[in-house]
Enzyme design. Structure first.
Site, PDB file in Angstrom:
ATOM      1  N   PHE A  36      12.804  -1.846 -11.343  1.00  0.00           N
ATOM      2  CA  PHE A  36      11.712  -1.199 -10.893  1.00  0.00           C
ATOM      3  C   PHE A  36      11.135  -2.000  -9.628  1.00  0.00           C
ATOM      4  CE2 PHE A  36       7.317   0.569 -12.415  1.00  0.00           C
ATOM      5  CZ  PHE A  36       7.321   1.822 -11.787  1.00  0.00           C
ATOM      6  N   THR A  38       9.006  -2.685  -6.246  1.00  0.00           N
ATOM      7  CA  THR A  38       7.713  -2.959  -6.000  1.00  0.00           C
ATOM      8  C   THR A  38       6.765  -1.622  -5.599  1.00  0.00           C
ATOM      9  OG1 THR A  38       7.840  -5.170  -5.804  1.00  0.00           O
ATOM     10  CG2 THR A  38       5.869  -4.447  -4.864  1.00  0.00           C
ATOM     11  N   MET A  41       6.300   0.781  -8.566  1.00  0.00           N
ATOM     12  CA  MET A  41       5.255   0.294  -9.311  1.00  0.00           C
ATOM     13  C   MET A  41       3.723   0.595  -8.667  1.00  0.00           C
ATOM     14  SD  MET A  41       4.366  -3.703 -10.263  1.00  0.00           S
ATOM     15  CE  MET A  41       3.687  -3.913  -8.848  1.00  0.00           C
ATOM     16  N   LEU A  44       2.947   4.138  -8.943  1.00  0.00           N
ATOM     17  CA  LEU A  44       2.374   4.394 -10.468  1.00  0.00           C
ATOM     18  C   LEU A  44       0.955   4.232 -10.520  1.00  0.00           C
ATOM     19  CD1 LEU A  44       2.674   5.123 -13.376  1.00  0.00           C
ATOM     20  CD2 LEU A  44       3.704   2.649 -13.731  1.00  0.00           C
ATOM     21  N   GLU A  46      -1.205   3.564  -8.195  1.00  0.00           N
ATOM     22  CA  GLU A  46      -2.010   4.431  -7.432  1.00  0.00           C
ATOM     23  C   GLU A  46      -2.357   5.930  -7.903  1.00  0.00           C
ATOM     24  OE1 GLU A  46      -1.250   2.935  -2.751  1.00  0.00           O
ATOM     25  OE2 GLU A  46      -2.306   4.804  -3.270  1.00  0.00           O
ATOM     26  N   GLY A  65      -5.525   7.072  -0.769  1.00  0.00           N
ATOM     27  CA  GLY A  65      -5.498   5.622  -1.144  1.00  0.00           C
ATOM     28  C   GLY A  65      -6.100   5.079   0.284  1.00  0.00           C
ATOM     29  N   HIS A  72       3.196  -8.421  -7.965  1.00  0.00           N
ATOM     30  CA  HIS A  72       4.210  -7.878  -8.985  1.00  0.00           C
ATOM     31  C   HIS A  72       4.780  -9.255  -9.768  1.00  0.00           C
ATOM     32  CE1 HIS A  72       8.036  -5.088  -9.355  1.00  0.00           C
ATOM     33  NE2 HIS A  72       7.842  -5.513 -10.318  1.00  0.00           N
TER      34      HIS A  72
END
Length: 409
Positions: A36, A38, A41, A44, A46, A65, A72
């Site tokens: 996965f 960074t 991730m 996800l 946000e 945002g 991480h």
């Protein structure tokens, strides 16, 4: 923004680590890992914060945002389930601060803080439009459709006949060789929304009325569209065909005649393609003065780079038998056996375990990764660039006058 938003409001989102979310560490080396990434991730986390705000927004508002600070902490492998969690820790006017985390089944894989601003969509869109107009390649905003779990309304250019878990859809503009115009585009989008809302439908057979399967985009109509409308239409058409990969139904194209340009894309966007001996396939856009507006990546994945170059650069049509050797179709049958063959194939698929069938289709398309799903953005940009040129106007005029075009050299 509604005043009910309070500190402590929270939301959770779950997803699976797909190919598009992963990064290949050590690719080409003896030791490597696919994990996965960074950025995915953080995305996800946000999106989870965005979900917290959604119930508290007034009509015409959205959240964007502003900043994010994230650690991480641990790796997660491909196809693992992951969960984002966001909780409001401060509200300052139209700015909202979140505590965010991401976890897999074993670990907290990320944590940090995130700040979002609540904005007025109309004002934001106006500013973005000004920027898009100043950019040479423009920009594309994704479109989303809401599944329709009700009845399918009568469609002007399509006929849909349901037989239990099977639906037969007929492109129905025979006088125009079933060319895809603005109305058919909207009808196909409505069909997709209806299929998304009816997962109990398991197989779709797609065919054309009259002598043609689909002659492609309605060239005469294209000649009347301004560039902004043509761009939007091309993106919509690319998305509706890509949607067939994401829908749970299995699509079978029963190609009864010519499948050219967008009509060829329509056929090879289906999971299976059965063709009559009289059917022909081609990507003739180059003969009109522009490249295909979408579908090049999917064509290349089916027939390989050499055949894709041949079809798209020469613009010549090929027989169904040659299409079979190219891998463009699965089976070629006499015209009078086309629909019975498609229905027999549908029967075989309906006899398979439903969930296993859906999951297998999902996994096959998942393995293609991100690039085939975004290539149409570049396709459309090149198509619109060429549509502005004199050669495109000559191509449209020659098509309307049924003569050979005389392009500038």
């Amino acid at each position: 923004m509604k005043p009910e938003l309070q500190i402590g409001a929270s939301a959770t989102l779950e997803r699976m680590v797909a190919c598009a979310d992963a990064i290949h560490l050590g690719q080409g080396r003896s030791s490597s890992a696919i994990v996965f990434s960074t950025p995915s991730m953080i995305a996800l986390m946000e999106y989870t914060a965005r979900e917290v705000l959604r119930p508290f927004l007034d009509e015409g508002e959205e959240s964007v945002g502003v900043n994010v600070h994230v650690e991480h902490l641990a790796a997660t492998p491909l196809q693992a389930p992951v969960r984002g969690h966001a909780r409001v820790i401060a509200v300052e006017g139209r700015f909202v601060e979140f505590e965010i985390t991401a976890s897999d089944e074993r670990d907290v894989i990320g944590r940090g803080t995130h700040r979002r601003a609540v904005i007025t969509i109309a004002r934001f869109a106006d500013k973005l439009k000004e920027k898009v107009q100043a950019m040479t390649q423009g920009a594309v905003l994704p479109s989303y459709q809401t599944p329709n779990s009700g009845e399918l309304s009568k469609l002007a250019t399509l006929e849909a006949v349901r037989d239990g878990a099977l639906v037969t859809v007929t492109l129905n503009r025979p006088a125009k060789l079933n060319a895809v115009n603005v109305q058919m585009t909207a009808d196909l989008e409505s069909l997709n929304a209806w299929l998304a809302g009816h997962p109990e439908i398991r197989v779709v057979i797609l065919t054309g009325a009259g002598d043609a399967f689909c002659a492609g985009d309605d060239v005469k109509e294209v000649g009347t569209l301004d560039l902004a409308t043509a761009t939007n239409l091309s993106h919509r058409q690319a998305e509706l065909y890509l949607t067939w990969e994401r829908l749970p139904q299995i699509f079978i194209a029963a190609v009864n005649g010519a499948a050219f340009g967008g009509g060829c894309v329509c056929a090879y966007s289906c999971d299976f393609r059965v063709a009559a001996h009289s059917a022909r396939f081609g990507m003739p856009e180059i003969l009109l003065g522009w490249p295909p507006g979408y579908g090049i990546a999917q064509l290349t994945s089916l027939v390989g780079k050499s055949r894709a170059l041949e079809l798209c650069l020469l613009g010549e049509s090929i027989s169904s038998q040659l299409a079979l050797t190219y891998g463009l179709v699965h089976e070629v049958v006499p015209q009078n056996r086309l629909h019975s063959t498609a229905r027999a194939l549908a029967g075989k698929l309906l006899a398979q375990p439903a969930e296993a069938l859906r999951q297998t289709k999902r996994l096959i398309y998942l393995d293609e990764g991100l690039q085939p799903k975004v290539a149409h953005l570049a396709d459309t940009a090149a198509y619109i660039q060429c549509l502005e040129q004199p050669d495109a106007r000559e191509g449209i005029a020659a098509f309307s006058q049924k003569r050979r075009p005389k392009f500038n050299q």
